[in-house]
Design a protein around this motif. Structure first.
Motif, mmCIF file in Angstrom:
data_model
loop_
_atom_site.group_PDB
_atom_site.id
_atom_site.type_symbol
_atom_site.label_atom_id
_atom_site.label_comp_id
_atom_site.label_asym_id
_atom_site.label_seq_id
_atom_site.Cartn_x
_atom_site.Cartn_y
_atom_site.Cartn_z
ATOM 1 N N GLY A 58 -16.716 -2.999 2.340
ATOM 2 C CA GLY A 58 -16.120 -1.682 2.132
ATOM 3 C C GLY A 58 -14.770 -1.528 2.810
ATOM 4 N N VAL A 59 -14.598 -2.201 3.938
ATOM 5 C CA VAL A 59 -13.309 -2.150 4.633
ATOM 6 C C VAL A 59 -12.214 -2.718 3.729
ATOM 7 N N TRP A 60 -12.499 -3.880 3.124
ATOM 8 C CA TRP A 60 -11.510 -4.503 2.236
ATOM 9 C C TRP A 60 -11.282 -3.654 0.993
ATOM 10 N N ASN A 61 -12.323 -3.021 0.495
ATOM 11 C CA ASN A 61 -12.162 -2.118 -0.656
ATOM 12 C C ASN A 61 -11.243 -0.961 -0.297
ATOM 13 N N SER A 62 -11.387 -0.456 0.924
ATOM 14 C CA SER A 62 -10.544 0.669 1.347
ATOM 15 C C SER A 62 -9.078 0.261 1.424
ATOM 16 N N PHE A 63 -8.821 -0.997 1.837
ATOM 17 C CA PHE A 63 -7.430 -1.475 1.861
ATOM 18 C C PHE A 63 -6.856 -1.465 0.442
ATOM 19 N N PHE A 64 -7.658 -1.920 -0.516
ATOM 20 C CA PHE A 64 -7.208 -1.934 -1.909
ATOM 21 C C PHE A 64 -6.997 -0.515 -2.421
ATOM 22 N N GLU A 65 -7.951 0.366 -2.172
ATOM 23 C CA GLU A 65 -7.856 1.756 -2.648
ATOM 24 C C GLU A 65 -6.645 2.464 -2.047
ATOM 25 N N ASN A 66 -6.397 2.225 -0.755
ATOM 26 C CA ASN A 66 -5.224 2.835 -0.116
ATOM 27 C C ASN A 66 -3.936 2.328 -0.752
ATOM 28 N N THR A 67 -3.925 1.045 -1.095
ATOM 29 C CA THR A 67 -2.757 0.455 -1.755
ATOM 30 C C THR A 67 -2.486 1.142 -3.089
ATOM 31 N N ILE A 68 -3.519 1.280 -3.905
ATOM 32 C CA ILE A 68 -3.368 1.912 -5.211
ATOM 33 C C ILE A 68 -2.940 3.366 -5.064
ATOM 34 N N ASP A 123 -15.728 -8.122 -3.465
ATOM 35 C CA ASP A 123 -15.330 -6.901 -4.176
ATOM 36 C C ASP A 123 -13.814 -6.779 -4.273
ATOM 37 N N LEU A 124 -13.120 -7.212 -3.206
ATOM 38 C CA LEU A 124 -11.659 -7.191 -3.254
ATOM 39 C C LEU A 124 -11.174 -8.103 -4.368
ATOM 40 N N ARG A 125 -11.787 -9.272 -4.508
ATOM 41 C CA ARG A 125 -11.420 -10.212 -5.575
ATOM 42 C C ARG A 125 -11.538 -9.544 -6.935
ATOM 43 N N LYS A 126 -12.653 -8.851 -7.159
ATOM 44 C CA LYS A 126 -12.847 -8.167 -8.439
ATOM 45 C C LYS A 126 -11.785 -7.104 -8.658
ATOM 46 N N ASN A 127 -11.470 -6.347 -7.615
ATOM 47 C CA ASN A 127 -10.471 -5.280 -7.736
ATOM 48 C C ASN A 127 -9.083 -5.837 -8.055
ATOM 49 N N VAL A 128 -8.702 -6.906 -7.359
ATOM 50 C CA VAL A 128 -7.381 -7.513 -7.586
ATOM 51 C C VAL A 128 -7.312 -8.088 -9.002
ATOM 52 N N LYS A 129 -8.372 -8.777 -9.416
ATOM 53 C CA LYS A 129 -8.389 -9.375 -10.753
ATOM 54 C C LYS A 129 -8.353 -8.287 -11.836
ATOM 55 N N ASP A 130 -9.090 -7.206 -11.646
ATOM 56 C CA ASP A 130 -9.075 -6.110 -12.619
ATOM 57 C C ASP A 130 -7.687 -5.483 -12.713
ATOM 58 N N TYR A 131 -7.038 -5.326 -11.562
ATOM 59 C CA TYR A 131 -5.686 -4.769 -11.546
ATOM 60 C C TYR A 131 -4.732 -5.670 -12.330
ATOM 61 N N PHE A 155 -4.261 -15.094 -15.869
ATOM 62 C CA PHE A 155 -3.321 -14.407 -14.987
ATOM 63 C C PHE A 155 -4.048 -13.779 -13.805
ATOM 64 N N SER A 156 -5.214 -13.183 -14.068
ATOM 65 C CA SER A 156 -5.955 -12.524 -12.989
ATOM 66 C C SER A 156 -6.447 -13.545 -11.958
ATOM 67 N N GLU A 157 -6.854 -14.732 -12.420
ATOM 68 C CA GLU A 157 -7.252 -15.788 -11.484
ATOM 69 C C GLU A 157 -6.058 -16.221 -10.643
#
Length: 217
Positions: A58-68, A123-131, A155-157
């Motif tokens: 969840g910590v890493w997810n929060s970093f991604f969410e804050n970025t977005i 989860d961060l991997r999934k978020n970055v790849k989806d982005y 490209f996502s990989e």
């Protein structure tokens, strides 16, 4: 009778967790211990996270969410070309990591097995790849020729491998204001887009080796 105490938020739990890890120099052994030290009701903890391991993710997810969230506040972002959107994403993501550098370095350096680090980055991997997939899919919709369209999966990989490469680079960066990381971001993003624009990526069998052999310092 006093007002009912306000339930703790996900953001508060994450902040208290990072503080706990840095102050004690180890992860909490149990949810009970973590909650007791921080005066959090276990029931409130479980509203957001099922375990300490889930909280680490969840910590890493929060970093991604804050970025977005930061990116989307930029009024000009939607008009950017894909290359500039990707640059903006990485610049912002590493600004967020830098704000939490002590925690990130501790977590990255305490894990002997890289696979364990990858587990908490799932989860961060999934978020970055989806982005990255969204970027390419939107870009492909504006192209009429199949030849110039990019493969969203490939490209996502590539974007995820780039994220790992840059995190490792940033971890060792001792330049003022992490200027070398900014240079690495710019050069690696431009390299990836140049490859996609000029090379059939299907012919690059090991994209990771390709990325790592580049010299960004």
């Amino acid at each position: 009778m006093g007002a009912k105490a306000k339930k703790v938020t996900k953001e508060v739990i994450i902040a208290k967790f990072m503080d706990y890890v840095l102050e004690h120099e180890h992860l909490p052994k149990t949810v009970y211990k973590f909650c007791k030290v921080n005066a959090i009701e276990e029931a409130d903890f479980y509203l957001y996270f099922g375990s300490i391991e889930a909280l680490k993710k969840g910590v890493w997810n929060s970093f991604f969410e804050n970025t977005i969230n930061v990116i989307e506040k930029n009024a000009d972002y939607q008009s950017y070309a894909n290359r500039d959107k990707m640059l903006t994403f990485f610049y912002t993501f590493f600004e967020v990591l830098t704000l939490n550098r002590s925690y990130v370095l501790y977590i990255m350096e305490r894990t002997e097995s890289p696979l364990k680090n990858l587990a908490q980055l799932k989860d961060l991997r999934k978020n970055v790849k989806d982005y990255a997939k969204r970027l390419i899919t939107e870009g492909n919709e504006q192209k009429t020729s199949k030849i110039t369209k990019h493969n969203p999966h490939l490209f996502s990989e590539g974007a995820w491998l780039q994220t790992l490469f840059l995190m490792n680079f940033w971890k060792s960066d001792d330049s003022a204001a992490f200027e070398k990381t900014d240079v690495a971001i710019e050069k690696s993003v431009n390299t990836i887009f140049d490859v996609f624009d000029n090379t059939p990526l299907e012919n690059i069998l090991d994209f990771g080796k390709f990325l790592y052999k580049e010299k960004f310092a």
